[in-house]
Design a protein around this motif. Sequence first.
Motif, PDB file in Angstrom:
ATOM      1  N   ILE A   1      25.477 -31.514 -27.147  1.00 52.08           N
ATOM      2  CA  ILE A   1      25.478 -31.857 -28.501  1.00 52.08           C
ATOM      3  C   ILE A   1      24.503 -31.173 -29.425  1.00 52.08           C
ATOM      4  N   ARG A   2      22.963 -30.983 -28.899  1.00 50.09           N
ATOM      5  CA  ARG A   2      22.146 -30.071 -29.747  1.00 50.09           C
ATOM      6  C   ARG A   2      22.423 -28.833 -29.602  1.00 50.09           C
ATOM      7  N   LYS A   3      23.055 -28.349 -28.640  1.00 47.94           N
ATOM      8  CA  LYS A   3      23.097 -26.735 -28.582  1.00 47.94           C
ATOM      9  C   LYS A   3      24.487 -26.367 -29.043  1.00 47.94           C
TER      10      LYS A   3
ATOM     11  N   LYS B   1      15.968 -39.830 -33.226  1.00 47.90           N
ATOM     12  CA  LYS B   1      15.915 -39.478 -34.750  1.00 47.90           C
ATOM     13  C   LYS B   1      14.981 -40.313 -35.427  1.00 47.90           C
TER      14      LYS B   1
ATOM     15  N   CYS C   1      14.237 -20.931 -27.765  1.00 48.66           N
ATOM     16  CA  CYS C   1      15.602 -21.634 -27.946  1.00 48.66           C
ATOM     17  C   CYS C   1      16.758 -21.208 -27.083  1.00 48.66           C
TER      18      CYS C   1
ATOM     19  N   LEU D   1      21.823 -37.465 -39.456  1.00 53.43           N
ATOM     20  CA  LEU D   1      21.186 -39.067 -39.478  1.00 53.43           C
ATOM     21  C   LEU D   1      19.783 -38.526 -40.310  1.00 53.43           C
TER      22      LEU D   1
ATOM     23  N   ASP E   1      18.488 -34.959 -41.771  1.00 51.46           N
ATOM     24  CA  ASP E   1      17.851 -33.911 -41.332  1.00 51.46           C
ATOM     25  C   ASP E   1      18.463 -32.518 -41.167  1.00 51.46           C
TER      26      ASP E   1
ATOM     27  N   GLU F   1      11.965 -33.727 -26.127  1.00 51.82           N
ATOM     28  CA  GLU F   1      12.761 -32.751 -25.578  1.00 51.82           C
ATOM     29  C   GLU F   1      12.251 -31.730 -24.460  1.00 51.82           C
TER      30      GLU F   1
ATOM     31  N   HIS G   1      18.074 -26.999 -37.267  1.00 47.54           N
ATOM     32  CA  HIS G   1      16.634 -27.222 -36.814  1.00 47.54           C
ATOM     33  C   HIS G   1      16.582 -28.093 -35.612  1.00 47.54           C
ATOM     34  N   THR G   2      17.541 -29.045 -35.542  1.00 47.75           N
ATOM     35  CA  THR G   2      17.281 -29.907 -34.402  1.00 47.75           C
ATOM     36  C   THR G   2      17.823 -29.577 -33.168  1.00 47.75           C
ATOM     37  N   SER G   3      18.800 -28.453 -33.279  1.00 48.44           N
ATOM     38  CA  SER G   3      19.244 -27.803 -32.172  1.00 48.44           C
ATOM     39  C   SER G   3      18.370 -27.069 -31.327  1.00 48.44           C
ATOM     40  N   CYS G   4      17.124 -26.585 -31.987  1.00 48.86           N
ATOM     41  CA  CYS G   4      16.336 -25.710 -31.570  1.00 48.86           C
ATOM     42  C   CYS G   4      15.216 -26.692 -30.966  1.00 48.86           C
ATOM     43  N   CYS G   5      15.025 -26.643 -29.440  1.00 45.62           N
ATOM     44  CA  CYS G   5      14.149 -27.615 -29.024  1.00 45.62           C
ATOM     45  C   CYS G   5      12.818 -27.313 -28.558  1.00 45.62           C
ATOM     46  N   CYS G   6      12.704 -25.843 -28.346  1.00 48.79           N
ATOM     47  CA  CYS G   6      11.413 -25.346 -27.991  1.00 48.79           C
ATOM     48  C   CYS G   6      10.932 -24.187 -28.983  1.00 48.79           C
ATOM     49  N   CYS G   7      10.351 -24.286 -30.047  1.00 47.70           N
ATOM     50  CA  CYS G   7       9.893 -23.444 -30.678  1.00 47.70           C
ATOM     51  C   CYS G   7       8.593 -23.499 -30.674  1.00 47.70           C
TER      52      CYS G   7
ATOM     53  N   VAL H   1      26.373 -37.435 -35.528  1.00 47.39           N
ATOM     54  CA  VAL H   1      25.250 -37.666 -34.652  1.00 47.39           C
ATOM     55  C   VAL H   1      24.125 -37.019 -35.166  1.00 47.39           C
ATOM     56  N   VAL H   2      24.350 -35.603 -35.484  1.00 51.02           N
ATOM     57  CA  VAL H   2      23.080 -34.796 -35.820  1.00 51.02           C
ATOM     58  C   VAL H   2      22.708 -35.202 -37.442  1.00 51.02           C
TER      59      VAL H   2
ATOM     60  N   THR I   1      29.994 -33.943 -33.679  1.00 53.38           N
ATOM     61  CA  THR I   1      28.639 -33.681 -33.719  1.00 53.38           C
ATOM     62  C   THR I   1      28.099 -34.103 -34.866  1.00 53.38           C
TER      63      THR I   1
ATOM     64  N   PRO J   1      20.619 -30.262 -39.439  1.00 52.34           N
ATOM     65  CA  PRO J   1      21.148 -30.116 -38.424  1.00 52.34           C
ATOM     66  C   PRO J   1      20.833 -28.984 -37.464  1.00 52.34           C
TER      67      PRO J   1
ATOM     68  N   ARG K   1      20.515 -40.731 -31.373  1.00 51.65           N
ATOM     69  CA  ARG K   1      20.197 -41.462 -32.375  1.00 51.65           C
ATOM     70  C   ARG K   1      18.872 -42.238 -32.518  1.00 51.65           C
TER      71      ARG K   1
END
Lengths: 474, 248
Positions: free
Chosen positions: A125-127, A165, B235, B208, B211, A176, B215-221, B205-206, B202, B213, A162
């Motif tokens: 979902i995230r990616k 968040k 990423c 909420l 935010d 993460e 930016h949240t998909s990048c988990c490791c900056c 969920v994203v 998606t 969206p 969620r």
Amino acid sequence: PVLGVSPPPPALRPMEQVIVAMQDPDLGIKMKNQRLLITVIPHAMTGNDIVEWLMKKYSIMEEEALHVGDLLVRHGYIYPLKEPRNLVLRPDESPYRFQTPYFWSSQQWPASELDYAIYLTKKNIRKQGQLIDYEKENYNLLHKRINHTWDFVVMQAKEQLRASKQRRKADRIVLECQEQAYWLINRPPVECLTPRLSQRDRGKQSNTKCEHSSRMCPITHITKRTLVEHLKKALGRSRVKSSICLERYYSEQYFSHDPMMHGCPPSNPWITDDITHWALNTNTVSTPTKLRVERWSFRFMELLSDPLGRLKFMEYLEKEFSAENLCFWEACEDIRHGENSRIPQKVQEVYKQFLAPGASKWVNVDSKTMEKTLEGLRRPNRFVMDDAQMHIYFLMKKDSYPRYLKSDLYKNLLVKAIAPQETKRSVFPFMRRHRHSSPNPALVDELTAAPRGYGGCTVSLLQLYDSLPSFNCS
Amino acid sequence: MLEHLERMVLLAGERRQHECKTMLDALNRVTACYRHLVITLGSTSDSQNLREELRKTRKKAQELAAANRTKLTALLKDKSISKEDRSEYERLWVLFTSSMELLDVDMKRSLEIGQDFPLQVPTRHLIQTGMSGSTTTVAARAMSVQNMKYEADSNIDTADLKELEAEIAQVVQMMEEMEMKVQVAPWAVEAKQEAGAELKSTVSVVRLQGDNPKHTSCCCCFGSFSGGWEWWCACRDSSVLGRGCDRG
């Protein structure tokens, strides 16, 4: 707990105790802040910090400290921030962070498939669908394996996202990273171990892939080695031939063919004086019996030892243009069991017909066996053709024989085969039929031809003596 | 008249299903929140408040579990429901047992970690994991309340453990009973969702809390230490040296 007395120190494993010691506000490692764009995340340390602390705390040399530190990383107590997939301790300014106790390796709480599925779904979902190869593979595998609970996986993944968040951004990032580190340890990429690649590809591809993963994840190396050793051991295990394991099957197979146990249709000639059974099973009968044809399918030797079976098999081979194999085999049998004096001649004939280059019925014997046979031809004996015969025997057994059993020729034989009915047995099975003594053969010859037919003569002796012209005891 | 009755029965059936699903959703939500809280145990953001949050969430989870179990067991024992309904309830049952599985493990782990990391000790040895914020909103989400109220004593970290042990035993017993009483073959259930179904929704969920969206998909900056480094963006899988992150 009693007031004023602190509880005993936790009973943690040695590595965990080291980690806990590192947290000491006075004697532990000094933490730094990790500065991202606008976020600041506390509690980071360099590889150098770790090595130096270990050296000081335990009074050990740098090499040992590096080794211990490396162990901590490999087991997931500390994870790297710069190259997450490279689970080694670098004794430089590379940043590391402590893993939260929930994600510590534990034998009591092994990583579960359900959790991994939820993690992959969250990542998916995230990616937005961009999972890495091996993760995609695992995702699909899990989707099949735990399909019955997949709806839950999706539900829970969404809810976990969620829930996260609700945290501040810094904490979300840490979370993460923690999860990723945990799954890199517990489900390391195993591209090198895919057995799908062909021999050619394996040579080329695996080299590059192995390099890649060894750079990225040293743990894969260890896993690969143990896998190779495991496979080597597996090769060494003895294997029993199925024909031996199935020996019990032999007696079951032959049960209905055993005259003692099952009788011989239509009846046992020795008991009922009816020779139909033998008549139906001669070597030259045109339609064989069902039992006989069935027996040919039990073993190749059964087929070959029955002359009629051989004949029918030869018919099939002629259609396949491989009849020379059976001819060769029969010729070799003839040499083995034939007259001693004729052996050299027979051997020569066999050579000319089957083995010589350009022979009319040339058989395909491998070069090693051919060499050996040609050697032996100089001094021909009964067993000189044994190797070649064995080779051809196995060739037929593995190749032509199974195909014969599946062929229309054989199937027709089965269909047309005679299955004689068992004759009705008399009420008292032990009652014998009337036997008549047969006439003296010497006397029978002088008179008119004795009545034909098995089952005894109907002429009584008295009648016989009476018919003699001049038999008088004087 | 008969039609009307049939419709009533259908509606009742639908209502039952809907009730079940709502309750399961609630249980699912509480399970996710509980997992989130347990992850924080033993770290520097562990606190008395966290322990209280854990306890309250746990109790809520148990209430929901009991309610779900009663309802589903009754439905599955009912011989009069149709085949489609039954297979749907079996699917819900599998969802329920999976939720309980997670809860069971998390409860046991929270006991273990709670015991290993008591809060009221002279030398604190909580692990510095980098987490700094509180989990109060997570717990509020679990309890479906606006704000959490903290009313526990200061020794909750140790006092709660005994209760926790007892509750774990209860949950284990409940799960055993469930397996005995309800005859559902979990492997026979087919999931409604296909692989990748989660990607279709998606957006909900994203997005909420407003935010971004992307930016949240990048988990490791990864950025610099206060000591000053390069910017690393991990990423993608290979580390690429870049001039900062283009997300957010």
